[in-house]
Write a protein that holds these residues in place. Structure first.
Motif, mmCIF file in Angstrom:
data_model
loop_
_atom_site.group_PDB
_atom_site.id
_atom_site.type_symbol
_atom_site.label_atom_id
_atom_site.label_comp_id
_atom_site.label_asym_id
_atom_site.label_seq_id
_atom_site.Cartn_x
_atom_site.Cartn_y
_atom_site.Cartn_z
ATOM 1 N N PRO A 1 6.886 -3.841 -11.452
ATOM 2 C CA PRO A 1 6.167 -2.981 -10.505
ATOM 3 C C PRO A 1 7.106 -2.291 -9.510
ATOM 4 C CG PRO A 1 5.040 -5.077 -10.747
ATOM 5 C CD PRO A 1 6.365 -5.212 -11.454
ATOM 6 N N ILE A 2 6.712 -1.093 -9.095
ATOM 7 C CA ILE A 2 7.450 -0.378 -8.058
ATOM 8 C C ILE A 2 7.390 -1.223 -6.785
ATOM 9 C CG2 ILE A 2 7.534 1.705 -6.622
ATOM 10 C CD1 ILE A 2 6.024 3.149 -8.905
ATOM 11 N N PRO A 3 8.535 -1.495 -6.162
ATOM 12 C CA PRO A 3 8.494 -2.245 -4.904
ATOM 13 C C PRO A 3 7.613 -1.531 -3.868
ATOM 14 C CG PRO A 3 10.745 -2.126 -5.726
ATOM 15 C CD PRO A 3 9.917 -1.198 -6.579
ATOM 16 N N ASP A 4 6.845 -2.307 -3.121
ATOM 17 C CA ASP A 4 5.943 -1.726 -2.123
ATOM 18 C C ASP A 4 6.672 -0.814 -1.150
ATOM 19 O OD1 ASP A 4 3.697 -2.957 -3.194
ATOM 20 O OD2 ASP A 4 3.838 -4.700 -1.860
ATOM 21 N N GLU A 5 7.878 -1.206 -0.732
ATOM 22 C CA GLU A 5 8.655 -0.387 0.204
ATOM 23 C C GLU A 5 8.960 0.981 -0.405
ATOM 24 O OE1 GLU A 5 12.900 -0.444 2.636
ATOM 25 O OE2 GLU A 5 12.377 -2.117 1.329
ATOM 26 N N TRP A 6 9.339 1.024 -1.675
ATOM 27 C CA TRP A 6 9.617 2.302 -2.354
ATOM 28 C C TRP A 6 8.357 3.155 -2.406
ATOM 29 C CZ3 TRP A 6 12.876 1.553 -7.413
ATOM 30 C CH2 TRP A 6 14.056 0.854 -7.107
ATOM 31 N N ARG A 7 7.268 2.502 -2.803
ATOM 32 C CA ARG A 7 5.985 3.219 -2.931
ATOM 33 C C ARG A 7 5.617 3.871 -1.592
ATOM 34 N NH1 ARG A 7 2.242 2.807 -6.816
ATOM 35 N NH2 ARG A 7 3.258 1.006 -7.746
ATOM 36 N N GLN A 8 5.762 3.130 -0.520
ATOM 37 C CA GLN A 8 5.440 3.654 0.805
ATOM 38 C C GLN A 8 6.365 4.801 1.190
ATOM 39 O OE1 GLN A 8 5.636 0.191 3.315
ATOM 40 N NE2 GLN A 8 3.779 -0.704 2.434
ATOM 41 N N GLN A 9 7.664 4.668 0.914
ATOM 42 C CA GLN A 9 8.625 5.712 1.271
ATOM 43 C C GLN A 9 8.388 6.993 0.457
ATOM 44 O OE1 GLN A 9 11.942 2.930 0.681
ATOM 45 N NE2 GLN A 9 12.696 3.563 2.690
ATOM 46 N N ILE A 10 8.125 6.845 -0.825
ATOM 47 C CA ILE A 10 7.875 8.022 -1.672
ATOM 48 C C ILE A 10 6.604 8.727 -1.218
ATOM 49 C CG2 ILE A 10 7.265 8.779 -4.004
ATOM 50 C CD1 ILE A 10 9.187 6.506 -5.010
ATOM 51 N N ARG A 11 5.549 7.968 -0.969
ATOM 52 C CA ARG A 11 4.283 8.569 -0.514
ATOM 53 C C ARG A 11 4.436 9.219 0.857
ATOM 54 N NH1 ARG A 11 0.172 3.876 -2.590
ATOM 55 N NH2 ARG A 11 -0.046 4.656 -4.720
ATOM 56 N N ALA A 12 5.167 8.566 1.763
ATOM 57 C CA ALA A 12 5.369 9.128 3.105
ATOM 58 C C ALA A 12 6.143 10.440 3.018
ATOM 59 C CB ALA A 12 6.094 8.134 4.000
ATOM 60 N N ASP A 13 7.170 10.476 2.185
ATOM 61 C CA ASP A 13 7.954 11.697 2.025
ATOM 62 C C ASP A 13 7.096 12.818 1.448
ATOM 63 O OD1 ASP A 13 10.628 13.139 1.952
ATOM 64 O OD2 ASP A 13 9.962 13.304 -0.129
ATOM 65 N N ALA A 14 6.290 12.500 0.447
ATOM 66 C CA ALA A 14 5.434 13.518 -0.167
ATOM 67 C C ALA A 14 4.407 14.029 0.840
ATOM 68 C CB ALA A 14 4.748 12.947 -1.399
ATOM 69 N N ALA A 15 3.847 13.144 1.657
ATOM 70 C CA ALA A 15 2.860 13.553 2.657
ATOM 71 C C ALA A 15 3.504 14.419 3.729
ATOM 72 C CB ALA A 15 2.211 12.324 3.300
#
Length: 151
Positions: free
Chosen positions: A119-133
């Motif tokens: 699974p994608i690490p939660d920290e990565w998921r949050q950083q990628i989503r935050a950057d996209a937003a």
């Protein structure tokens, strides 16, 4: 494309074929340079470092040639909808304000020791989503928003 990352890549003399066009193989190298910079900017991790991902799919559509009159290209990257283990990326390679090529690439987070996707690490998921937003409201992470669109 609503981009979350934009970077400039220098065209090298060896990128050109005898017809004076950038060879199709070089487009992949431009995408790889941009992908490395994207992950460094968003996750503070490089492809050769501790970013354990593998490419599971890659496609590119060529729209117009990049010729010897160009010194550099702009590559734009935007993450798609994240999967459990996968990070899809959409990209455009632009020259003189026009899309020269566009495509998609999917990375899967990978455990080298177990040799399987994880699974994608939660920290990565949050950083990628935050950057996209952030990008959707303020423009690219790096560089200026240019004229390059696919319309």
């Amino acid at each position: 494309m609503t981009e979350s990352f934009e970077t400039t890549v220098q065209i090298r003399a060896q990128d050109f074929d005898p017809m004076g066009h950038v060879n199709h193989v070089a487009y992949g190298a431009y995408r790889e340079q941009a992908r490395e910079r994207y992950f460094r900017a968003v996750l503070d991790k490089g492809l050769a470092d501790d970013l354990n991902t593998v490419t599971v799919s890659s496609s590119i559509d060529h729209h117009q040639p990049i010729t010897a009159e160009h010194e550099r290209v702009t590559v734009r990257i935007r993450p798609g909808e994240l999967g459990e283990t996968s990070i899809p990326l959409e990209y455009e390679i632009c020259a003189d304000g026009a899309v020269a090529a566009a495509g998609e690439m999917t990375q899967v987070v990978y455990s080298r020791s177990n040799q399987e996707s994880v699974p994608i690490p939660d920290e990565w998921r949050q950083q990628i989503r935050a950057d996209a937003a952030t990008a959707s409201t303020s423009g690219p992470t790096s560089g200026e928003k240019g004229r390059c669109t696919d319309d």
